[in-house]
Scaffold this motif. Sequence first.
Motif, PDB file in Angstrom:
ATOM      1  N   GLY B  69       0.828  -1.216   0.000  1.00 44.52           N
ATOM      2  CA  GLY B  69       0.000   0.000   0.000  1.00 44.52           C
ATOM      3  C   GLY B  69       0.857   1.258   0.000  1.00 44.52           C
ATOM      4  O   GLY B  69       0.655   2.180  -0.808  1.00 44.52           O
ATOM      5  N   VAL B  70       1.818   1.302   0.891  1.00 42.67           N
ATOM      6  CA  VAL B  70       2.667   2.494   1.016  1.00 42.67           C
ATOM      7  C   VAL B  70       3.471   2.721  -0.262  1.00 42.67           C
ATOM      8  O   VAL B  70       3.540   3.842  -0.771  1.00 42.67           O
ATOM      9  CB  VAL B  70       3.608   2.360   2.245  1.00 42.67           C
ATOM     10  CG1 VAL B  70       4.674   3.451   2.233  1.00 42.67           C
ATOM     11  CG2 VAL B  70       2.810   2.423   3.533  1.00 42.67           C
ATOM     12  N   THR B  71       4.058   1.642  -0.810  1.00 37.89           N
ATOM     13  CA  THR B  71       4.864   1.816  -2.032  1.00 37.89           C
ATOM     14  C   THR B  71       3.977   2.223  -3.209  1.00 37.89           C
ATOM     15  O   THR B  71       4.373   3.065  -4.014  1.00 37.89           O
ATOM     16  CB  THR B  71       5.651   0.541  -2.388  1.00 37.89           C
ATOM     17  OG1 THR B  71       4.764  -0.575  -2.323  1.00 37.89           O
ATOM     18  CG2 THR B  71       6.806   0.301  -1.453  1.00 37.89           C
ATOM     19  N   GLY B  72       2.784   1.637  -3.291  1.00 39.42           N
ATOM     20  CA  GLY B  72       1.846   1.986  -4.370  1.00 39.42           C
ATOM     21  C   GLY B  72       1.447   3.454  -4.287  1.00 39.42           C
ATOM     22  O   GLY B  72       1.471   4.191  -5.286  1.00 39.42           O
ATOM     23  N   LEU B  73       1.126   3.903  -3.078  1.00 40.67           N
ATOM     24  CA  LEU B  73       0.685   5.281  -2.858  1.00 40.67           C
ATOM     25  C   LEU B  73       1.782   6.269  -3.249  1.00 40.67           C
ATOM     26  O   LEU B  73       1.547   7.231  -3.999  1.00 40.67           O
ATOM     27  CB  LEU B  73       0.312   5.453  -1.381  1.00 40.67           C
ATOM     28  CG  LEU B  73      -0.355   6.762  -0.979  1.00 40.67           C
ATOM     29  CD1 LEU B  73      -1.729   6.887  -1.622  1.00 40.67           C
ATOM     30  CD2 LEU B  73      -0.482   6.855   0.542  1.00 40.67           C
ATOM     31  N   PHE B  74       3.000   6.008  -2.781  1.00 42.33           N
ATOM     32  CA  PHE B  74       4.089   6.951  -3.062  1.00 42.33           C
ATOM     33  C   PHE B  74       4.536   6.902  -4.523  1.00 42.33           C
ATOM     34  O   PHE B  74       5.004   7.908  -5.066  1.00 42.33           O
ATOM     35  CB  PHE B  74       5.256   6.728  -2.092  1.00 42.33           C
ATOM     36  CG  PHE B  74       5.024   7.442  -0.783  1.00 42.33           C
ATOM     37  CD1 PHE B  74       5.474   8.737  -0.601  1.00 42.33           C
ATOM     38  CD2 PHE B  74       4.308   6.831   0.232  1.00 42.33           C
ATOM     39  CE1 PHE B  74       5.226   9.403   0.604  1.00 42.33           C
ATOM     40  CE2 PHE B  74       4.066   7.482   1.424  1.00 42.33           C
ATOM     41  CZ  PHE B  74       4.521   8.780   1.620  1.00 42.33           C
ATOM     42  N   THR B  75       4.351   5.745  -5.155  1.00 47.14           N
ATOM     43  CA  THR B  75       4.643   5.673  -6.590  1.00 47.14           C
ATOM     44  C   THR B  75       3.663   6.570  -7.344  1.00 47.14           C
ATOM     45  O   THR B  75       4.052   7.322  -8.260  1.00 47.14           O
ATOM     46  CB  THR B  75       4.524   4.220  -7.094  1.00 47.14           C
ATOM     47  OG1 THR B  75       5.370   3.406  -6.305  1.00 47.14           O
ATOM     48  CG2 THR B  75       4.925   4.075  -8.542  1.00 47.14           C
ATOM     49  N   GLY B  76       2.405   6.525  -6.942  1.00 47.58           N
ATOM     50  CA  GLY B  76       1.371   7.379  -7.541  1.00 47.58           C
ATOM     51  C   GLY B  76       1.689   8.850  -7.325  1.00 47.58           C
ATOM     52  O   GLY B  76       1.602   9.673  -8.250  1.00 47.58           O
ATOM     53  N   PHE B  77       2.081   9.198  -6.091  1.00 45.93           N
ATOM     54  CA  PHE B  77       2.466  10.589  -5.771  1.00 45.93           C
ATOM     55  C   PHE B  77       3.560  11.062  -6.733  1.00 45.93           C
ATOM     56  O   PHE B  77       3.458  12.106  -7.377  1.00 45.93           O
ATOM     57  CB  PHE B  77       3.050  10.667  -4.346  1.00 45.93           C
ATOM     58  CG  PHE B  77       2.040  10.611  -3.227  1.00 45.93           C
ATOM     59  CD1 PHE B  77       0.688  10.832  -3.446  1.00 45.93           C
ATOM     60  CD2 PHE B  77       2.464  10.352  -1.919  1.00 45.93           C
ATOM     61  CE1 PHE B  77      -0.227  10.776  -2.397  1.00 45.93           C
ATOM     62  CE2 PHE B  77       1.563  10.301  -0.874  1.00 45.93           C
ATOM     63  CZ  PHE B  77       0.219  10.517  -1.098  1.00 45.93           C
ATOM     64  N   ALA B  78       4.646  10.263  -6.805  1.00 43.88           N
ATOM     65  CA  ALA B  78       5.834  10.669  -7.571  1.00 43.88           C
ATOM     66  C   ALA B  78       5.516  10.787  -9.055  1.00 43.88           C
ATOM     67  O   ALA B  78       5.922  11.758  -9.716  1.00 43.88           O
ATOM     68  CB  ALA B  78       6.951   9.657  -7.344  1.00 43.88           C
ATOM     69  N   MET B  79       4.768   9.802  -9.578  1.00 41.38           N
ATOM     70  CA  MET B  79       4.457   9.822 -11.007  1.00 41.38           C
ATOM     71  C   MET B  79       3.604  11.018 -11.362  1.00 41.38           C
ATOM     72  O   MET B  79       3.823  11.693 -12.378  1.00 41.38           O
ATOM     73  CB  MET B  79       3.748   8.528 -11.420  1.00 41.38           C
ATOM     74  CG  MET B  79       4.692   7.348 -11.479  1.00 41.38           C
ATOM     75  SD  MET B  79       3.840   5.880 -11.968  1.00 41.38           S
ATOM     76  CE  MET B  79       3.329   6.297 -13.594  1.00 41.38           C
TER      77      MET B  79
END
Lengths: 234, 270
Positions: B69-79
């Motif tokens: 969840g955390v990695t998915g969320l931050f990947t979305g933020f960065a992209m």
Amino acid sequence: MISVRNLRKSFNGREVLKDVSFDVWPGEMLALIGPSGCGKSTTLKLITGLLEPDDGEIVLNSKEIGLVFQGSALLNSLTVRENLALALRERKLPKREQDRIIMEDLTLVGLADYVDSFPTQLSGGQQKRTSFARAIVNDPKIVLYDEPTTGLDPVMSTIIEDYMIELENQLHAAGIVVTHQFSTWTRTAHRAILMHDGVIVWEGKPDDAMRSSNPYIVQFAKATKDGPMLTGTI
Amino acid sequence: MDSTVRKLSNGLHPIDALDKWFSDGVQLIGQATLTAVKTVKYALAGQIDLPEVFRQANMIGVGSLYVVGVTGLFTGFAMSLQISRELAAFGADTSVGGVVAFALIREVGPITAGVMVAGRVGSAIAAEISTMMVSEQIDALEIMRVDPVQFLVVPRFLAALVMIPALSIYSMTLGLAGAIFVAQAKSNIPPDIFLDSVKQTIVGSDFVTHIVKSLINACIIIFFSCAIGLHTRGGAEEVGHATTRAVVWTMTLIFIFNYIVTALSNLHTS
């Protein structure tokens, strides 16, 4: 009965067993003794079918083999009950009958109160006794013990040896104990075979070991560094 | 040749090291394939320990929720941050949602979830099974005529087959939510504009690609981690080595197969 004929086994070009032959009769306990790396445990693994021999023949009078592992080898994710039930799985017994056998075996080794404990909650001695209970749960006609008292304190070793003697009397199975603990093979075995460098160098009754003139058994039984088995210097 | 320069830290000549790596790889692929064939046979025959499947599903799926969840969320933020800035510079900020969603659904979502699960679950499986190997627990199973593949691999495979695609969808959803939030906060792109762009860009086959990739990831993680565990010999040092091998091989293969599926789906589209 266990009949081993001209057994040979090599690992990476090194011959660990060189033409080993012996028989074990029902009701008899044979001790395979010898220094580390002499081929004792390999012989046991060949008898259980965990390893395939390069040459030779092993004849067993029963497919039902009980093996007590050196490190107990209980499945840590299962309770004591489930560990024993796994060994009974093939018989497809009704649950009540299965539970009866499990409790009977655990009572024999004094662990009935630990039936729902996990192996990690047991002491080393209790784990070893659970391993005993698992090995005999199917009333095997062949029982094999791989270093059953190694790593245990002297009192627990004596208790384990007593269980082995009691099991021999109850099951009338052909047994092999692999050990280098003096008290284990002298107390529990009817006959002993001393192995060195993949061959049998002495065979006889444990009582005869101290009186023998064979230099190998004299060195092994007296635990002295002077003799044909020691190689290298400290 | 200067032998002191030409030798690697493990004492092998680079060519020998490459040869060893290649032969190890071929052997491992063979072992994993055999494990897969046996596993599928047992699963198709219905020889399944359902309570163990649920226990493994909990371990693989529920246990990975936080990290995925955390990695998915931050990947979305960065992209979203990066893409919205670049597209805004060209006046194409209405396309941000589509581009971010396309990348998340087809590529980044399955890869992120796959890599995180490979790191968390693949390593745990390899460590557990190799410990069972070196402590003779697998030998004990064989003495009791219990096939280790049926007992250990089948429940993990079935659990992973459900949980890894589920984690992948979960990661993608959180990534999209994060992307919408950052697009609004940093580039003033309203959520409805973002979602409109997503609807115009994303088609059903993108989701199919996502699911196919996550199913392949599940197979890679389970079969390679289990095969490595089941072929471990030796002691504690070998357990550590097996764990590292599992992580390196599963992650590498996840990237390779991700590319293959992308290439095949593009071929199909064109």
